[in-house]
Write an enzyme that holds these catalytic residues in place. Structure first.
Site: not given
Length: 128
Positions: A25, A58
């Site tokens: 991430s 993400y």
């Protein structure tokens, strides 16, 4: 027809940290995520202005007001502290909405503080 369009972006964010051992991430100051309408776990594209690297990952929220932009996991191999990046979120729009939608563009300074919020981009516009 459905079209994938830029929904919003954080323009010229400065990477504050990179954590190779995190599971993945990019950590983004939660105030910046809110300004750019990026939700936790939303897919984002990261473009590194320093080395040309592009990656998808993400978003996860970091502490509000901290200015944190931390590349986690494998992204830490491509994005380093001090690099200038663009974080782009996309949306899926029907053809009619895609033709009129104006993405939100959040301009940041070197400390990841918001300097301007604009709707859309103009051809030839340069922001440094």
């Amino acid at each position: 027809m459905w079209r994938i369009m830029m929904k919003s972006k954080l323009h010229r964010a400065t990477v504050t940290a990179a954590d190779l051992n995190y599971i993945g991430s990019i950590t983004i100051d939660s105030d910046l995520m809110a300004a750019a309408d990026i939700l936790p776990n939303e897919k984002v594209q990261v473009v590194d202005n320093n080395n040309g690297a592009r990656l998808e990952t993400y978003a996860i929220p970091g502490p509000a007001g901290s200015g944190v932009i931390c590349a986690n996991g494998a992204a830490a191999r491509l994005v380093q502290p001090g690099d200038i990046i663009i974080i782009i979120a996309y949306g899926i729009f029907d053809d009619r909405e895609a033709r009129t939608y104006q993405p939100r563009v959040i301009f940041l300074d070197a400390r990841n503080k918001i300097t301007a919020v604009k709707k859309g981009e103009q051809p030839g516009q340069v922001w440094v």
